[in-house]
Design an enzyme around this catalytic site. Structure first.
Site, PDB file in Angstrom:
ATOM      1  CG  HIS A   1      15.841  17.540  17.131  1.00  0.00           C
ATOM      2  ND1 HIS A   1      14.473  17.114  16.441  1.00  0.00           N
ATOM      3  CD2 HIS A   1      16.499  16.392  17.510  1.00  0.00           C
ATOM      4  CE1 HIS A   1      14.297  15.815  16.676  1.00  0.00           C
ATOM      5  NE2 HIS A   1      15.446  15.371  17.224  1.00  0.00           N
ATOM      6  CG  ASP A  37      13.467  21.013  16.047  1.00  0.00           C
ATOM      7  OD1 ASP A  37      13.230  20.873  15.018  1.00  0.00           O
ATOM      8  OD2 ASP A  37      13.414  20.275  16.794  1.00  0.00           O
TER       9      ASP A  37
HETATM   10  C1  XLS Z   1      13.248   9.684  17.944  1.00  0.00           C
HETATM   11  C2  XLS Z   1      13.369  10.474  18.838  1.00  0.00           C
HETATM   12  C3  XLS Z   1      14.223  11.772  18.583  1.00  0.00           C
HETATM   13  C4  XLS Z   1      15.021  12.262  19.786  1.00  0.00           C
HETATM   14  C5  XLS Z   1      15.728  13.538  19.699  1.00  0.00           C
HETATM   15  O1  XLS Z   1      12.538   8.660  18.180  1.00  0.00           O
HETATM   16  O2  XLS Z   1      12.175  11.098  19.219  1.00  0.00           O
HETATM   17  O3  XLS Z   1      13.581  12.589  17.636  1.00  0.00           O
HETATM   18  O4  XLS Z   1      14.124  12.159  20.703  1.00  0.00           O
HETATM   19  O5  XLS Z   1      16.493  13.254  18.821  1.00  0.00           O
END
Ligand code: XLS
Ligand code: MG
Length: 343
Positions: free
Chosen positions: A49, A52
């Site tokens: 993200h 992150d």
């Molecule tokens: C939710 C997701 C999310 C995305 C990125 O299920 O895994 O974290 O992959 O925002």
């Protein structure tokens, strides 16, 4: 054409175990400690993200954000890790309580668009062209709260803004029908692919399919993958498992239904997934009951299950399957698959 498989996950897949009913149960594992674990677990790719990658980005200038991301790039290089994608975390900030791009408040929508530009800056600094959009709060709890036509148009406009902002990026929409919202606007992969048509360059809008999200829409994940692959739009996956229609469980891949998992591996392998650099993401979460020190096992196990299922899929006799399909003896085919899995 067989697939080529490399694996990735996100730092959120190793967590402290808090849930809506109780606090954290494990100590926080530092970001750098997580980075050091990737290779040992057999993973070469990292999903991130925006925050992150650059924690605290909402209080930083665009230049500061780019500088921090450039520094992270060096750290990832040191660990031999490739960043697969960056995704705007559009569900934490006070401005996103009622959504990002579909928020009814103009100032909040402005925040969402600006934040997305910063996400793209981070992706560029890290050297990936992939942006994932999991549209967490782009939906409603009650239908009267937003106009679905306007909301869909606003998501389309946000996509257009992203494509215009950086000519190199491509956007992968990760559909999910519900949670945290009651209903979201892009519930399935068909919706995700259709969104590209609202932009001037549909060739740069694709999708990421998550097993659990397809299951929450009561759909077959492997068929969803097939649909996206037929459209040349399956640019990433989030494999995991899900035990029925409830909250998004992100269980270890294959833990509930190994045959359903086999069919996902099989469609990916039979249609050359990975040959254009696509990654196999494992979006699996640690069980809350897992003790410290063994809280990365779910990643290791998920990857191993994928590889075991790949072996089984490749060991199936295609001529034999064609024969059973030819005589329409699907019960025999049923037994052949089950027998191969139970050996
Ligand atoms: C939710 C997701 C999310 C995305 C990125 O299920 O895994 O974290 O992959 O925002
Ligand atoms: Mg996911």
């Amino acid at each position: 054409m067989q697939g080529t498989f490399r694996f990735s996950f996100g730092p959120w897949n190793i967590h402290e175990g808090a849930d809506p009913f109780g606090p954290e149960v494990r100590k926080t594992i530092e970001f750098n400690t997580k980075l050091a674990a990737y290779k040992k677990l057999g993973f070469d790719g990292i999903q991130l993200h925006d925050d992150d990658a650059v924690p605290g980005m909402d209080n930083m200038t665009p230049a500061e954000i780019i500088k921090a991301a450039t520094e992270l790039k060096k750290v990832l290089d040191d660990h031999g890790l490739t960043p697969e994608f960056v995704a705007p975390r559009m569900w934490f900030a006070p401005q996103t309580i009622d959504g990002g791009y579909t928020n009814n408040c103009p100032k909040c929508r402005e925040y969402a668009l600006e934040r997305t530009k910063r996400t793209i800056d981070i992706a560029k600094a890290l050297g990936t062209k992939n942006i994932v959009l999991w549209l967490a709060r782009e939906g409603t709890y009650i239908r009267e709260a937003k106009d679905p036509v306007v909301a869909t148009e606003r998501i389309g406009e946000a996509l257009q803004m992203m494509l215009d902002y950086d000519k190199d990026i491509r956007v992968m929409i990760e559909s999910k029908p519900n949670e945290p919202m009651d209903h979201t606007y892009i519930p399935t992969i068909g919706h995700a692919i259709a969104m590209g048509l609202m932009t001037s360059d549909p060739s740069r809008v694709g999708c990421l399919i998550e097993t659990a999200h397809a299951l929450l829409a009561n759909l077959s994940p492997s068929d969803e993958m097939g649909f996206a692959m037929a459209h040349k739009k399956l640019w990433s996956v989030h494999l995991n498992d899900q035990n029925g229609l409830k909250f998004d469980q992100d269980l270890t891949f294959g833990a509930v239904d190994p045959r359903r998992a086999l069919n996902q591996v099989r469609v990916l392998d039979q249609h050359g997934f990975g040959n254009n650099g696509e990654w196999v993401g494992l979006d699996v979460k640690v069980m809350r009951t897992q003790k410290e020190g063994v809280d990365m096992r779910h990643l290791d196990v998920s990857r191993k299950v994928f590889l075991r299922l790949l072996e089984i899929s490749r060991s199936l006799d295609d001529a034999k399957i064609a024969e059973m399909v030819g005589t329409r003896d699907y019960e025999e085919l049923n037994y052949y698959i089950l027998d191969s899995m139970l050996k």
